[in-house]
Motif scaffolding. Structure first.
Motif, PDB file in Angstrom:
ATOM      1  N   THR A 168      41.101   4.880  -3.945  1.00  0.00           N
ATOM      2  CA  THR A 168      39.852   4.950  -3.131  1.00  0.00           C
ATOM      3  C   THR A 168      39.637   6.116  -2.376  1.00  0.00           C
ATOM      4  O   THR A 168      38.315   6.610  -2.253  1.00  0.00           O
ATOM      5  CB  THR A 168      40.222   3.798  -1.804  1.00  0.00           C
ATOM      6  OG1 THR A 168      40.340   2.421  -2.491  1.00  0.00           O
ATOM      7  CG2 THR A 168      39.133   3.802  -0.772  1.00  0.00           C
ATOM      8  N   SER A 169      40.498   7.288  -2.100  1.00  0.00           N
ATOM      9  CA  SER A 169      40.281   8.290  -1.323  1.00  0.00           C
ATOM     10  C   SER A 169      39.386   9.135  -2.299  1.00  0.00           C
ATOM     11  O   SER A 169      38.531   9.850  -1.781  1.00  0.00           O
ATOM     12  CB  SER A 169      41.601   9.044  -1.089  1.00  0.00           C
ATOM     13  OG  SER A 169      42.358   9.268  -2.062  1.00  0.00           O
ATOM     14  N   ASP A 196      35.833   7.718  -2.278  1.00  0.00           N
ATOM     15  CA  ASP A 196      35.225   8.481  -1.018  1.00  0.00           C
ATOM     16  C   ASP A 196      35.024   9.780  -0.889  1.00  0.00           C
ATOM     17  O   ASP A 196      33.652  10.166  -0.362  1.00  0.00           O
ATOM     18  CB  ASP A 196      36.321   7.846   0.228  1.00  0.00           C
ATOM     19  CG  ASP A 196      36.266   6.514   0.468  1.00  0.00           C
ATOM     20  OD1 ASP A 196      35.272   5.803  -0.213  1.00  0.00           O
ATOM     21  OD2 ASP A 196      37.210   6.128   1.199  1.00  0.00           O
ATOM     22  N   LYS A 218      31.717  10.393  -2.837  1.00  0.00           N
ATOM     23  CA  LYS A 218      30.544   9.548  -2.263  1.00  0.00           C
ATOM     24  C   LYS A 218      30.089  10.262  -1.297  1.00  0.00           C
ATOM     25  O   LYS A 218      28.824  10.408  -1.112  1.00  0.00           O
ATOM     26  CB  LYS A 218      31.170   8.337  -1.664  1.00  0.00           C
ATOM     27  CG  LYS A 218      30.058   7.392  -1.217  1.00  0.00           C
ATOM     28  CD  LYS A 218      30.657   6.046  -0.770  1.00  0.00           C
ATOM     29  CE  LYS A 218      29.719   5.190  -0.060  1.00  0.00           C
ATOM     30  NZ  LYS A 218      30.173   3.887   0.252  1.00  0.00           N
ATOM     31  N   THR A 219      30.850  11.257  -0.501  1.00  0.00           N
ATOM     32  CA  THR A 219      30.644  11.904   0.643  1.00  0.00           C
ATOM     33  C   THR A 219      29.981  13.319   0.239  1.00  0.00           C
ATOM     34  O   THR A 219      29.729  14.187   1.063  1.00  0.00           O
ATOM     35  CB  THR A 219      31.385  12.000   1.653  1.00  0.00           C
ATOM     36  OG1 THR A 219      32.715  12.378   0.989  1.00  0.00           O
ATOM     37  CG2 THR A 219      31.709  10.717   2.208  1.00  0.00           C
TER      38      THR A 219
END
Length: 535
Positions: free
Chosen positions: A68-69, A72, A75-76
């Motif tokens: 997940t990290s 993320d 994604k950012t």
């Protein structure tokens, strides 16, 4: 003049780096994979775990979710849009400028970035991609309106024998990956599925919506060849199977992200415990010619979707794909994922078993036989969104006709692995001993002669020892004439052929490499198949 040229060069460079590109970013690892392996029910259903257990398939890191990290952070990242995700590939399909995508490689967790535009991949060979007619399966479907029914398309495969023995797909789950399913929840031929809760769910991966009774009607026609049930008009090949309906095809745009949607859907199907994936979609050329595949890509290991299909097979799923409708075009070869090694690729024949001219051909670019098998697709009986029984042409329909019969066969042989079922189908086909790249191994026979009873063991027939190191003995007490024994690799290639008699029942396997093989035993009035293990 020199300053003008420099300005033009700078302008061209800035334009290039501001253009949106599609790419896959691959991660190096899954640092929390063990958390999943300790509790797989967090991600996989019990049915998915049971399918693996029944086929002795162990869980591995490809089953674990993405970190997940990592997701993320991507994604950012400035200028990046995540279009799709794949735990199997440990990758994201992203869209952004070339400079934004290139900047991702600075992250320590990023293994590599692969652009859809092969010319942007530093390690790739530069190919010149000639313009190819756009391959859009849904656009090539020709609808006719004379009355018809599904009798011949089932009887051609001798599938009625399975149905007569009550093998109609009950207990098997099929995922349909297509362009849309409008009318399935309302049209009469699908009411048998609706009323008996055999539509288990679905999802629109293109629109990211739970409404899957929408989109292009192609998926509706496809589903009707398997799950349709209208007495005296159309009964599908697997009317009592259960189905998940996934939309992965964007009929407006042809873009590599559709391959990533397909892999996402296949991963979801796996997690839900499906047995069979059927997909009447194929990819070769795209709207942006820089993204288009070339024939050299059709080797089963290059294309994202084909690698996903192969992983699905490794999870115990049978994957069935249409060969494509490009047989009469300047590039007549099968596309992706039909090029994958383990996919059952289905071409189309007429009602009289003659290959349809539009049916795409093999071989793959690494010279494997494709298609694998053939079924009726010129034309096929289907139901439209209003429930009217009509006919359509295309490998789009020969593919699900085959998938439905595979569900029935697997219901009849629940202890078989997906590899064993695949091999049974190939060996039952009428050109198995002489395949070619127009018909593949031919038209399977799902009936008594080769599909059901002949695969059951009898007390008078034995194969021993198994596993074996040097030789295998084929014993049959009533053998009055020589029998033919053929041994095939797991890819269906003949590696050994020998006759056996009562006096000499041994077949030497000394020259074979260690591994799994399949045999075919043919004597007067007896046909047997099975697997052997060379130690």
């Amino acid at each position: 003049m020199k300053h003008t040229l420099c300005f033009f060069s700078l302008f061209f460079s800035l334009a290039m780096f501001s253009q949106q590109e599609d790419a896959w970013v691959y991660f190096k690892d899954k640092p929390n994979a063990q958390v999943f392996l300790n509790n797989p029910l967090q991600v996989l259903t019990q049915r998915a775990l049971d399918r693996r257990a029944n086929q002795n398939i162990a869980l591995n890191t490809t089953d674990a979710p993405l970190e997940t990290s990592y997701v993320d952070q991507v994604k950012t990242s400035a200028g990046i849009t995540i279009m799709a995700k794949s735990k199997w590939m440990n990758a994201l399909h992203i869209r952004g400028t070339q400079s934004s995508i290139a900047a991702l490689t600075a992250n320590s967790f990023v293994d590599k970035v692969v652009y859809a535009n092969r010319n942007l991949n530093a390690s790739s060979t530069k190919f010149t991609v000639s313009p190819v007619e756009k391959k859009n399966v849904t656009a090539k479907v020709k609808i006719d309106y004379p009355y018809g029914n599904g009798a011949n398309q089932i009887q051609m495969l001798n599938g009625q024998v399975l149905h007569q023995q009550n093998f109609t797909g009950d207990g098997k789950v099929i995922a349909v990956l297509d362009a849309g399913f409008p009318g399935v929840n309302t049209a009469q031929p699908f009411q048998n599925l609706i009323n008996n809760n055999r539509i288990l769910g679905g999802y629109d991966f293109v629109a990211r919506s739970d409404n899957f009774y929408t989109g292009n009607n192609h998926g509706t026609l496809v589903l009707s060849t398997m799950g349709g049930y209208k007495e005296n008009a159309l009964i599908g090949t697997a009317p009592n199977a259960s189905y998940y309906l996934f939309i992965t095809e964007d009929v407006v745009n042809e873009n590599p992200v559709e391959e990533s949607y397909w892999v996402e859907a296949a991963e979801k199907a796996d997690s839900l415990g499906v047995d069979i994936i059927t997909s009447s979609l194929g990819y070769f050329s795209f709207d942006n010619p820089n993204y288009s595949h070339i024939y050299g890509d059709m080797n089963g290991s290059t294309n994202f979707i084909s690698r996903g299909a192969e992983i699905a097979f490794s999870k115990g799923i049978i994957v069935v794909a249409s060969a494509g409708n490009e047989g009469n075009s300047s590039e007549p070869h099968i596309g992706a994922p039909a090029d994958a090694v383990s996919v059952i690729t289905v071409g189309a024949v007429s009602a009289s078993k003659v290959k349809a001219g539009f049916s795409s051909i093999g071989p793959t670019s690494d010279n494997r036989i494709k298609p694998d098998v053939m079924a009726q697709g010129a034309p096929s009986a289907v139901s439209n969104t209003a429930g009217t029984i009509t006919t359509s042409n295309g490998t789009s329909f020969s593919c699900p006709i085959m998938a439905g019969m595979i569900a029935c066969l697997w219901q009849a042989h629940p202890s078989k692995t997906n590899q064993e079922i695949r091999q049974m189908i190939l060996q039952s086909s009428d050109r198995y001993t002489n395949p070619d790249n127009n018909y593949g191994y031919g038209i399977p026979n799902f009936g008594n002669a080769l599909g059901v009873q002949s695969f059951e063991n009898t007390a008078t027939f034995t194969v021993h020892p198994n596993p074996a190191k040097t030789s295998i003995s084929f014993s049959f007490s009533d053998l009055n004439s020589p029998a033919s024994v053929i041994i095939y690799s797991v890819l269906g290639q003949k590696v050994l052929e020998q006759q056996v008699t009562l006096e000499n029942q041994d077949v030497s396997i000394q020259a074979l490499k260690s591994g799994l093989y399949f045999y075919s035993f043919d004597a007067d009035g007896l046909h047997k198949t099975g697997k052997i293990i060379k130690q």
